[in-house]
Design a protein around this motif. Sequence first.
Motif, mmCIF file in Angstrom:
data_model
loop_
_atom_site.group_PDB
_atom_site.id
_atom_site.type_symbol
_atom_site.label_atom_id
_atom_site.label_comp_id
_atom_site.label_asym_id
_atom_site.label_seq_id
_atom_site.Cartn_x
_atom_site.Cartn_y
_atom_site.Cartn_z
ATOM 1 N N SER A 172 0.814 -1.215 0.000
ATOM 2 C CA SER A 172 0.000 0.000 0.000
ATOM 3 C C SER A 172 0.848 1.266 0.000
ATOM 4 N N GLY A 173 2.133 1.132 0.312
ATOM 5 C CA GLY A 173 2.965 2.326 0.423
ATOM 6 C C GLY A 173 2.678 3.096 1.697
ATOM 7 N N GLY A 174 2.232 2.386 2.727
ATOM 8 C CA GLY A 174 1.878 3.021 3.998
ATOM 9 C C GLY A 174 0.382 3.030 4.210
ATOM 10 N N LEU A 175 -0.028 3.340 5.443
ATOM 11 C CA LEU A 175 -1.451 3.308 5.794
ATOM 12 C C LEU A 175 -1.979 4.669 6.245
ATOM 13 N N LEU A 176 -1.204 5.729 6.006
ATOM 14 C CA LEU A 176 -1.621 7.054 6.465
ATOM 15 C C LEU A 176 -2.960 7.466 5.854
ATOM 16 N N SER A 177 -3.110 7.300 4.544
ATOM 17 C CA SER A 177 -4.363 7.689 3.894
ATOM 18 C C SER A 177 -5.537 6.846 4.372
ATOM 19 N N ALA A 178 -5.259 5.602 4.742
ATOM 20 C CA ALA A 178 -6.330 4.710 5.171
ATOM 21 C C ALA A 178 -7.012 5.198 6.443
ATOM 22 N N THR A 179 -6.345 6.062 7.214
ATOM 23 C CA THR A 179 -6.982 6.601 8.417
ATOM 24 C C THR A 179 -8.192 7.464 8.066
ATOM 25 N N ASN A 180 -8.338 7.862 6.803
ATOM 26 C CA ASN A 180 -9.532 8.602 6.384
ATOM 27 C C ASN A 180 -10.810 7.814 6.632
ATOM 28 N N HIS A 181 -10.711 6.504 6.668
ATOM 29 C CA HIS A 181 -11.907 5.684 6.867
ATOM 30 C C HIS A 181 -12.556 5.933 8.227
ATOM 31 N N PHE A 182 -11.764 6.434 9.181
ATOM 32 C CA PHE A 182 -12.338 6.717 10.496
ATOM 33 C C PHE A 182 -13.218 7.967 10.473
ATOM 34 N N MET A 183 -13.117 8.755 9.397
ATOM 35 C CA MET A 183 -13.863 10.012 9.315
ATOM 36 C C MET A 183 -14.986 9.967 8.282
ATOM 37 N N LEU A 184 -15.270 8.783 7.771
ATOM 38 C CA LEU A 184 -16.264 8.665 6.717
ATOM 39 C C LEU A 184 -17.664 9.034 7.197
ATOM 40 N N GLN A 185 -18.401 9.683 6.321
ATOM 41 C CA GLN A 185 -19.805 9.985 6.544
ATOM 42 C C GLN A 185 -20.639 9.177 5.549
ATOM 43 N N GLY A 186 -21.920 9.072 5.830
ATOM 44 C CA GLY A 186 -22.799 8.391 4.876
ATOM 45 C C GLY A 186 -23.840 7.548 5.574
ATOM 46 N N GLY A 187 -24.734 7.009 4.780
ATOM 47 C CA GLY A 187 -25.780 6.157 5.300
ATOM 48 C C GLY A 187 -27.146 6.802 5.349
ATOM 49 N N ASP A 188 -27.198 8.142 5.234
ATOM 50 C CA ASP A 188 -28.496 8.820 5.312
ATOM 51 C C ASP A 188 -29.426 8.415 4.171
ATOM 52 N N THR A 189 -28.845 8.049 3.042
ATOM 53 C CA THR A 189 -29.671 7.705 1.880
ATOM 54 C C THR A 189 -30.457 6.414 2.075
ATOM 55 N N VAL A 190 -30.055 5.605 3.052
ATOM 56 C CA VAL A 190 -30.755 4.331 3.270
ATOM 57 C C VAL A 190 -31.440 4.293 4.639
ATOM 58 N N LYS A 191 -31.599 5.443 5.256
ATOM 59 C CA LYS A 191 -32.196 5.502 6.592
ATOM 60 C C LYS A 191 -33.596 4.883 6.576
ATOM 61 N N GLY A 192 -33.805 3.921 7.451
ATOM 62 C CA GLY A 192 -35.103 3.283 7.581
ATOM 63 C C GLY A 192 -35.452 2.274 6.510
ATOM 64 N N LYS A 193 -34.500 1.975 5.612
ATOM 65 C CA LYS A 193 -34.809 1.116 4.466
ATOM 66 C C LYS A 193 -34.361 -0.339 4.626
ATOM 67 N N LEU A 194 -33.597 -0.640 5.671
ATOM 68 C CA LEU A 194 -33.055 -1.998 5.775
ATOM 69 C C LEU A 194 -34.168 -3.039 5.819
ATOM 70 N N THR A 195 -35.275 -2.714 6.431
ATOM 71 C CA THR A 195 -36.387 -3.667 6.524
ATOM 72 C C THR A 195 -36.991 -3.977 5.152
ATOM 73 N N LEU A 196 -36.640 -3.165 4.156
ATOM 74 C CA LEU A 196 -37.169 -3.348 2.799
ATOM 75 C C LEU A 196 -36.177 -4.066 1.883
ATOM 76 N N LEU A 197 -35.093 -4.574 2.460
ATOM 77 C CA LEU A 197 -34.071 -5.248 1.658
ATOM 78 C C LEU A 197 -34.682 -6.354 0.806
ATOM 79 N N GLU A 198 -34.357 -6.352 -0.483
ATOM 80 C CA GLU A 198 -34.898 -7.342 -1.406
ATOM 81 C C GLU A 198 -34.012 -8.570 -1.534
ATOM 82 N N ALA A 199 -32.703 -8.388 -1.430
ATOM 83 C CA ALA A 199 -31.770 -9.499 -1.642
ATOM 84 C C ALA A 199 -31.847 -10.496 -0.491
ATOM 85 N N PRO A 200 -31.791 -11.793 -0.783
ATOM 86 C CA PRO A 200 -31.691 -12.794 0.293
ATOM 87 C C PRO A 200 -30.485 -12.479 1.170
#
Length: 283
Positions: free
Chosen positions: A199-227
């Motif tokens: 990877s040439g180091g893991l410094l950039s990988a620390t960005n994963h601790f600051m990730l945002q997201g998930g609002d687009t699927v809020k309340g939708k897990l109960t509607l999951l279609e895939a087995p």
Amino acid sequence: MAEETSKNVVVGKGVTIATQAFGEPYAPPVLLIMGAMASMLWWPDEFCRKLVASGRYVIRYDNRDTGLSTKYAPGNPPYSMEDMAGDAAAVLDAYGIDAAHVVGMSLGGMIAQILALSAPERVSSLTLISTSPMGLDLELPPISAGYMEHATTAESLDWSDRGQVIDFMTKDARMVASTAHPHDANRIRTFVERDYDRSGGLLSATNHFMLQGGDTVKGKLTLLEAPLLVVHGTTDPIFSVEHGRAIADAVPGSEFITITGGGHELHQDDWGTIIPAIVRHTD
């Protein structure tokens, strides 16, 4: 011997995702999405080959900021988990696959949930390993105190120092390890060194601790279609087994498998349970 190929996938806006495929393209496709700070190598080569031997075409890839994929300056990642779900769809496009059986672990399981809920036509089935439900307003157990004490030491770590990072990541692997099987610290350290150098180091990988997201699927897990198949260790210190149970409970008809003494890892001694379960689920 099954063919193994690698390719770089351009997903737009200058983003390139490194991928590797195992097996024959005519077999049912399985897309593997790994977790935070972890390159595709954390899906072990032999794990992938065992899935191939069971009649699957397996694709793994480096998430942004890991492995050989596009990296960003640390501290403010210009992408979200939704963008990473888009990366997964772009990888499928690059291999000419309309829909795949998607397997996600930890953060990869969250990305997989977003993909399955936002683009259900791309996901033939969903397997979630050691992850947490997306978009549900639940009070679930926090990360264990022991692991949090270890994790806080990362704040004072010099992430540009190879020795410090390898020491930390080797200890991290021990902290999340199974309580039911032996932990091979020397093998893990050798693997972490390989992953770091590739990877040439893991410094950039620390960005994963600051990730945002998930609002687009809020309340939708109960509607999951895939087995849905949920696999979770009973002693996972990051996402306790209650997280896995909450996902399974939210989706009618899902299958829930516990790994007794399982931590936040793919321990080889548990493959005899995990791999056959994935194969059955993707039949």
